[in-house]
Design a protein around this motif. Structure first.
Motif, mmCIF file in Angstrom:
data_model
loop_
_atom_site.group_PDB
_atom_site.id
_atom_site.type_symbol
_atom_site.label_atom_id
_atom_site.label_comp_id
_atom_site.label_asym_id
_atom_site.label_seq_id
_atom_site.Cartn_x
_atom_site.Cartn_y
_atom_site.Cartn_z
ATOM 1 N N PHE A 195 0.814 -1.209 0.000
ATOM 2 C CA PHE A 195 0.000 0.000 0.000
ATOM 3 C C PHE A 195 0.853 1.267 0.000
ATOM 4 O O PHE A 195 0.389 2.336 -0.370
ATOM 5 C CB PHE A 195 -0.889 0.040 1.249
ATOM 6 N N ILE A 196 2.106 1.155 0.465
ATOM 7 C CA ILE A 196 2.900 2.336 0.771
ATOM 8 C C ILE A 196 3.575 2.880 -0.477
ATOM 9 O O ILE A 196 4.261 2.162 -1.200
ATOM 10 C CB ILE A 196 3.955 2.017 1.847
ATOM 11 N N GLU A 197 3.388 4.173 -0.729
ATOM 12 C CA GLU A 197 4.102 4.848 -1.809
ATOM 13 C C GLU A 197 5.440 5.373 -1.307
ATOM 14 O O GLU A 197 6.456 5.245 -1.982
ATOM 15 C CB GLU A 197 3.257 5.992 -2.360
ATOM 16 N N ASP A 198 5.436 5.985 -0.123
ATOM 17 C CA ASP A 198 6.691 6.358 0.520
ATOM 18 C C ASP A 198 6.431 6.630 1.995
ATOM 19 O O ASP A 198 5.284 6.749 2.435
ATOM 20 C CB ASP A 198 7.370 7.560 -0.154
ATOM 21 N N VAL A 199 7.512 6.694 2.771
ATOM 22 C CA VAL A 199 7.431 7.020 4.189
ATOM 23 C C VAL A 199 8.405 8.154 4.458
ATOM 24 O O VAL A 199 9.542 8.134 3.983
ATOM 25 C CB VAL A 199 7.736 5.797 5.080
ATOM 26 N N LYS A 200 7.946 9.132 5.200
ATOM 27 C CA LYS A 200 8.748 10.314 5.507
ATOM 28 C C LYS A 200 8.912 10.417 7.017
ATOM 29 O O LYS A 200 7.933 10.386 7.762
ATOM 30 C CB LYS A 200 8.067 11.566 4.956
ATOM 31 N N LEU A 201 10.159 10.528 7.472
ATOM 32 C CA LEU A 201 10.474 10.660 8.890
ATOM 33 C C LEU A 201 10.958 12.073 9.165
ATOM 34 O O LEU A 201 11.908 12.547 8.538
ATOM 35 C CB LEU A 201 11.563 9.661 9.295
ATOM 36 N N SER A 202 10.304 12.746 10.126
ATOM 37 C CA SER A 202 10.760 14.040 10.623
ATOM 38 C C SER A 202 11.162 13.852 12.080
ATOM 39 O O SER A 202 10.315 13.549 12.923
ATOM 40 C CB SER A 202 9.654 15.096 10.518
ATOM 41 N N SER A 203 12.458 13.998 12.364
ATOM 42 C CA SER A 203 12.930 13.799 13.739
ATOM 43 C C SER A 203 13.176 15.111 14.465
ATOM 44 O O SER A 203 13.722 15.118 15.572
ATOM 45 C CB SER A 203 14.203 12.943 13.741
ATOM 46 N N SER A 204 12.781 16.220 13.868
ATOM 47 C CA SER A 204 12.748 17.550 14.490
ATOM 48 C C SER A 204 12.023 18.469 13.517
ATOM 49 O O SER A 204 11.647 18.057 12.414
ATOM 50 C CB SER A 204 14.153 18.088 14.786
ATOM 51 N N ALA A 205 11.836 19.743 13.899
ATOM 52 C CA ALA A 205 11.171 20.727 13.045
ATOM 53 C C ALA A 205 9.817 20.209 12.555
ATOM 54 O O ALA A 205 9.475 20.317 11.381
ATOM 55 C CB ALA A 205 12.072 21.107 11.861
ATOM 56 N N PHE A 206 9.018 19.635 13.484
ATOM 57 C CA PHE A 206 7.726 19.080 13.088
ATOM 58 C C PHE A 206 6.793 20.184 12.608
ATOM 59 O O PHE A 206 6.753 21.280 13.169
ATOM 60 C CB PHE A 206 7.044 18.358 14.264
ATOM 61 N N ASP A 207 6.002 19.868 11.602
ATOM 62 C CA ASP A 207 4.915 20.734 11.170
ATOM 63 C C ASP A 207 3.954 20.924 12.343
ATOM 64 O O ASP A 207 3.637 19.982 13.071
ATOM 65 C CB ASP A 207 4.204 20.068 9.990
#
Length: 829
Positions: free
Chosen positions: A211-223
């Motif tokens: 199902f997954i097209e991509d995965v994005k990891l934010s480990s700081s500066a969160f929206d």
């Protein structure tokens, strides 16, 4: 046998198909409006096409191989989709988002600005990484588990033993419950089978990689739109079902069977679906390996997308799982296997998330409305003897259910060069908890603060329900001819339960990020932000019964016992302040390097009133995190340096290298910062893949992790309570004073694809820890057994006493090398 093999290979050649198909839709990343006229070209091919007025494109008659596909249009930055595999079985469908370029810049700056990294955004210019579906599928040792593949990213650890058996995700030294997960903008609180309630982790991820097209990891500066995140935000983007044809794939291996289908639900193709079901065979693998536990699960996932009109899209998604964790009969008894029987609980869990999202395009942006519901039911029971299951000897009986009903509205606009996002959210939470637990208090330790001398916990939580509210706004813009990017956000969260929960100033969380283009390849980035997280429901719903007074005892025939009282209503939101700075170097579209330094300061961390330690040290087992009386006065700090290099596939090779050095420390009641249970200090991960001729592919992963701290056992208390609790008791007055040795291991994966007529078969073998490296865990406290393991040995030859007074304590090392080969195949049809 030879005749059969020749016939099979002959069949492959006879029915082989020489062409494949690819299609998709291209939209503006900021406004989500379709882009017409986009040039779509395949590297190494003469074929190409321009997107139509709806942003749609389709290419047929393609040679069956791996392509890098470029998308370019006037006024937009060029985008390349790397490592797109064209097979005979499935038609690839891509959702492409192009970012508008600044026409005032020179051509060099336009094409080499940091936006070509395909990961950073104006709001989150650093501490962000992205993996595509192909990188997830082909990851060695990942076994199609997104949660395991995530551990190849920088700053991501897997707990004390490196995530070999569990998917505890430790980001830059934070606890496993500090992360949040979103699937197409819908929060999914449960990411793994056999999830640790109040925390995270488990032996197997739930998400279907198909199902997954991509995965994005934010480990700081969160929206600012994301709440309850202290260490990271994971954004999983799902594919849209193919609008052109019905297709699917079936995957069978030694551990599971999974079936995925997709296609149009209307003749126009404006309504599409994705659906899957998966069945675990882990119980049979564990039986073959003669491991006492028998994990067994089912899961399912679906997505339906409806294009109502040219400006409105409706999506319905769902995700659910059923888990059963039981024990089987051993072929051969050993002290280690018998220990596993009584130290682990029996687990029955189920969970689901369903969500409905509506996207409406505006003149200069779009609005999202998301409505969702998720539930998690957790039933855990442990006996003094899990083999006999005597109902009079239960030491842990736990039943809980968490249900969240969520509504979120966010508006996204672009006006005169300003990018503006704002929104509101509301949640109605229902919580139920019934707990009976035998405590470790048979022997006192003056160094441990005890809340009360009771021997058991027994209560029904009176929490029932509460409301949660949130509001956010974020503005972003580029300056100095787009060399300087600035973004500022503000968020507040409230709840109807805690003492200060309705004060929006208590959780006012500002954040600001900046990015400056130093040259056509170098970019400097920095961010500062404050983030808050509400305590888990296990903490909020914990209650104690008031002591029985004289009046009740004298009238107990007529009076009911006093009702449980919620004791953690004064819990504060846990706070984390992030300070990050870094450099990014882009050699070209396919090669990226980043170097970052980070500091995270924690406040209001929950501390157990029972044992005096920070709950930030817990959450990596199959029990419950937070089902106790706490004080939110703890502190913490994590800091480190992180290097990351990523090479996208351009010819035959692709790879990722990440290294992180960090420290992680939290305090107890005394306020002194000491190494946390996640203070591994060194994390190194190298993953690479190579594509050989004739559809052969090799993947290799190497990882190194520093040793984790751990606490020694309290010998007196462990001896007295071992027969009741089934495990030793740690001496938290010497919290994390010892450290495991560091370890390394490697995983390998080999794929061979056969393209038949309208079908592709992928045969694979995936071997975890192929060179049998020893990964040592925390030593196990137990009692010595007789040579035939029929009973415990004793000092006086008599049957063992209930209080362990005649037992012979011993410990054994968890230092076996576990090699797990997985052989299977995938059929695309």
């Amino acid at each position: 046998m030879k005749q059969t093999l020749v016939l099979l290979l002959f069949s492959f050649s006879v029915f082989a198909q020489n062409s494949g198909r690819i299609s998709g839709k291209i939209v503006d990343q900021l406004t989500q409006k379709p882009i017409s006229g986009v040039s779509v070209t395949l590297d190494g091919s003469t074929k190409g096409v321009n997107a139509d007025e709806k942003g749609a494109f389709r290419l047929t008659g393609l040679a069956l191989k791996t392509y890098n596909i470029s998308f370019s249009a006037v006024g937009y930055e060029k985008y390349t989709a790397f490592n797109v595999i064209i097979n005979a079985g499935n038609e690839i469908y891509l959702n492409i988002e192009l970012l508008p370029s600044n026409q005032q810049l020179t051509e060099v700056v336009v094409t080499q600005n940091r936006r070509t990294a395909k990961a950073a955004t104006l709001e989150s210019p650093l501490s962000v990484q992205r993996l595509t579906s192909e990188e997830i599928k082909s990851n060695p040792g990942g076994n199609f588990d997104v949660s395991k593949v995530i551990q190849t990213l920088p700053g991501v650890g897997g707990g004390p033993q490196g995530g070999g058996f569990r998917n505890d995700i430790i980001i830059r030294g934070g606890g496993p419950n500090e992360n949040v997960y979103y699937l197409d903008g819908i929060e999914i609180p449960v990411l793994n089978h056999f999830q640790t309630q109040g925390s995270s982790g488990g032996p197997q991820g739930i998400l279907n990689v198909s199902f997954i097209e991509d995965v994005k990891l934010s480990s700081s500066a969160f929206d600012a739109r994301y709440d309850n995140a202290l260490s990271s935000v994971f954004q999983f983007k799902q594919r849209t079902g193919n609008p052109n044809k019905f297709q699917g794939n079936a995957r069978l291996s030694a551990t599971e069977f999974a079936l995925t289908t997709e296609g149009p639900l209307s003749k126009s193709g404006k309504t599409t679906f994705l659906a899957s079901v998966r069945r675990s065979y882990l119980q049979f693998l564990f039986q073959a390996l003669d491991i006492p536990i028998r994990p067994n699960f089912w899961d399912g996932q679906f997505k339906i997308t409806k294009q109502i009109n040219s400006t409105t899209t409706l999506s319905l998604m769902g995700l659910g799982a059923i888990d059963e964790f039981s024990f089987g009969t051993l072929k051969e008894s050993t002290p280690e296997k018998l220990y596993i029987y009584n130290s682990n609980p029996l687990i029955n869990q189920w969970n689901y998330t369903v969500g409905l999202s509506l996207k409406k395009l505006l003149d200069n942006g779009y609005v999202n409305i998301a409505l969702s519901r998720n539930a998690f039911d957790n039933n855990i029971k442990r006996y003094e003897d899990n083999i006999k299951k005597d109902p009079t000897e239960v030491n842990f009986d736990y039943l809980s259910r968490e249900t969240e009903n969520k509504l979120r509205v966010d508006v996204n606009k672009n006006t005169n060069g300003w990018k503006i996002n704002y929104g509101l959210s509301a949640q109605f939470v229902e919580y139920a908890n019934s707990t009976y637990q035998v405590l470790n208090n048979a022997a006192s330790n003056p160094a441990i603060r005890l809340s009360s001398p009771i021997a058991t916990i027994s209560y029904f939580s009176p929490l029932n329900s509460l409301w949660k509210y949130g509001a956010f706004a974020q503005v972003s813009r580029t300056f100095l001819d787009a060399k300087l990017g600035l973004s500022a956000g503000l968020r507040t969260d409230m709840n109807s339960f805690t003492t200060t929960g309705l004060d929006p100033l208590e959780t006012l969380s500002p954040r600001i990020s900046a990015s400056y283009v130093l040259s056509d390849k170098w970019t400097a980035n920095a961010s500062v932000g404050r983030y808050f997280k509400l305590a888990p429901y296990t903490i909020l719903g914990y209650a104690t019964r008031p002591p029985l007074n004289t009046s009740y005892l004298s009238n107990s025939f007529f009076a009911l016992p006093p009702s449980p009282v919620l004791v953690n209503q004064d819990a504060k939101y846990q706070q984390s302040d992030h300070y990050v700075a870094g450099l990014e170097y882009l050699q070209d579209e396919s090669l990226r390097f980043t170097l970052e330094g980070f500091v995270k300061d924690y406040a209001n961390v929950p501390i157990s009133n029972r044992n005096g330690i920070s709950l930030a040290n817990l959450g990596g087992d199959f029990n419950i995190l937070g089902n106790e009386d706490v004080t939110t006065t703890g502190k913490g700090r994590a800091y480190g340096l992180e290097f990351f290099a990523q090479k996208k596939l351009t010819d035959k090779f692709f790879g990722i290298l990440s290294y992180t050095y960090y420290r992680s420390m939290f305090s107890g009641f005394d306020g002194n910062l000491i190494a946390s249970s996640w203070d591994n200090r060194h994390l190194l991960s190298v993953t690479w893949g190579y594509k050989f001729p004739r559809n052969w592919e090799l993947g290799l992963r190497f990882r190194y992790q520093g040793g984790a701290p751990y606490s020694p056992y309290d010998d007196v208390t462990s001896k007295a309570t071992y027969l009741t609790l089934g495990q030793g008791t740690f001496d938290y007055s010497r919290l994390n004073s010892q450290r495991l040795p560091s370890f390394h291991s490697s995983d390998v994966r080999i794929d061979k694809k056969y393209n038949l007529k309208k079908t592709t078969i992928d045969l694979f073998i995936d071997v975890t820890n192929w060179y049998t490296a020893v990964i040592q865990g925390v030593p196990t406290y137990t009692f010595k057994r007789l040579e035939d393991n029929s009973a415990f040995a004793t000092t006086n030859g008599l049957p063992i006493a209930k209080d362990g007074s005649n037992a012979i304590p011993t410990q054994f090392l968890n230092d076996r090398a576990q090699v797990t080969p997985t052989i299977g195949f995938i059929v695309e049809f």
